[in-house]
Enzyme design. Sequence first.
Site, mmCIF file in Angstrom:
data_model
loop_
_atom_site.group_PDB
_atom_site.id
_atom_site.type_symbol
_atom_site.label_atom_id
_atom_site.label_comp_id
_atom_site.label_asym_id
_atom_site.label_seq_id
_atom_site.Cartn_x
_atom_site.Cartn_y
_atom_site.Cartn_z
ATOM 1 N N ASP A 9 0.877 -1.074 0.093
ATOM 2 C CA ASP A 9 0.105 0.018 0.149
ATOM 3 C C ASP A 9 0.986 1.130 -0.221
ATOM 4 O OD1 ASP A 9 0.792 0.446 2.766
ATOM 5 O OD2 ASP A 9 -1.151 -0.241 3.682
ATOM 6 N N GLU A 45 3.768 1.397 2.215
ATOM 7 C CA GLU A 45 4.795 0.218 2.041
ATOM 8 C C GLU A 45 4.533 -0.935 2.981
ATOM 9 O OE1 GLU A 45 8.159 3.189 1.778
ATOM 10 O OE2 GLU A 45 7.491 2.913 -0.456
ATOM 11 N N GLU A 63 8.146 14.520 8.625
ATOM 12 C CA GLU A 63 7.210 13.719 8.098
ATOM 13 C C GLU A 63 6.090 13.346 9.135
ATOM 14 O OE1 GLU A 63 8.058 9.184 8.223
ATOM 15 O OE2 GLU A 63 7.864 9.382 5.893
HETATM 16 C C1 BGC Z 1 5.900 6.339 3.432
HETATM 17 C C2 BGC Z 1 5.548 6.478 1.860
HETATM 18 C C3 BGC Z 1 6.536 7.457 1.418
HETATM 19 C C4 BGC Z 1 7.838 7.287 1.758
HETATM 20 C C5 BGC Z 1 8.661 8.516 1.211
HETATM 21 C C6 BGC Z 1 7.423 6.181 3.572
HETATM 22 O O1 BGC Z 1 7.617 6.026 4.922
HETATM 23 O O2 BGC Z 1 5.203 5.282 4.015
HETATM 24 O O3 BGC Z 1 4.390 6.865 1.746
HETATM 25 O O4 BGC Z 1 6.411 7.380 -0.258
HETATM 26 O O5 BGC Z 1 7.913 7.116 2.968
HETATM 27 O O6 BGC Z 1 8.402 9.780 1.719
#
Ligand code: BGC
Length: 378
Positions: A162, A165, A336
């Site tokens: 998903d 990930e 994030e």
């Molecule tokens: C997230 C992804 C994202 C990636 C890079 C991962 O931890 O789950 O959605 O694309 O980080 O930002």
Amino acid sequence: MDLFQHSINVILKNQHPEGAYIASPAFETYHYCWLRDGSFIAYSMDKVGKYESAKAFYRWVGRVITRYAAKVNVLEAMLQKGEKPDHRAILNTRFTLDGFEEERSDEGEWGNFQVDGYGSWLWGLAEHVNMTGDKALLQELLEPINVSVRYLQLVWQLPNYDCWEEHPEYLHPYSLASIYGGLKAVASWSDQPQLSACAKMAGDLAGEIKRFLADYAVVDGRFIKHLYPAQKGQPAKPVLNSGVDASLLGLALPYAVFGLNDPAIEATIQAIEKDLHLPGGGVYRYKEDVYYGGGEWILLTAWLGWYYVLVGKKEEAFEMLKWIESTAAENGDLTEQVSEHLLAPAHFQPWLEKWGPVASPLLWSHAMVIILHKALEG
Ligand code: BGC
């Protein structure tokens, strides 16, 4: 600190000369370009008139897909033989900044088979072309557009990781929504030389995916996070305990599979508000999240704010923006996720030891703030 301007600067400064956007420059694990993150980032650049930046990204995506296009033939052959596709047959979710597959050393640990980005980039490309009128770019990208549609046709019903990930055993309404958004974009190019057949196919498949979501992904009047793929003649079915996930916002915006006022969308948003929005704070991904202890995600908070703007709840949207601003570092960088109210605090330290502090700045977070800002400007 002007967070809006800083966000634009962070993105432009971290775009590779070839067009790729690094996910996060100061977090080693994210030193790649994801099609998912990149499409939202490019969209934010279009929204502020940085068209060259977005165009460079789409050209980069085009080169990458063309480079690996032969994999789609391998995929088709494997599926015909009833084999499970592996790394020889799938198009990766992320690439090195110069446009190659990364070393396969962590293959087992972190899967690259995620299909949503192949819809997202087509959605973003259509937005770019609508904003710029640059139809010549579509002609330049004929091959990667065709390859993407063919790939999506082959993979949309296969279980894959998903957007977080995780859960490679299921299908995911968010990913299907991204594919829908991408296919609808292609369907809108039926007047383009050499795209009419592809556009027709894309439009038909988009319709099929929408029906599939309406038939299988709604439980108790709202969308759920995962589906079991069809198996041994049995149709797909919902994973009943999979709960709500904030990424389900994608079904409404930007991919517009269902309208903002669709009852199942409204019920899904209510579930997100109730289960995943910390009052006065940010938005979690899903209740069982343990990644860095499961904090509030900036990009999801901005996404919910974006939704609020579109349904006329400007005050709620401003609250989201204010909270995001309150989390910015002194220099304006956004992480994030924010770790002050963790869902699973015991899981924080192990991640810290494994990969270091939470990624910052995360370009996708900055992109979503730009998008929210522009939506509020209206
Ligand atoms: C997230 C992804 C994202 C990636 C890079 C991962 O931890 O789950 O959605 O694309 O980080 O930002």
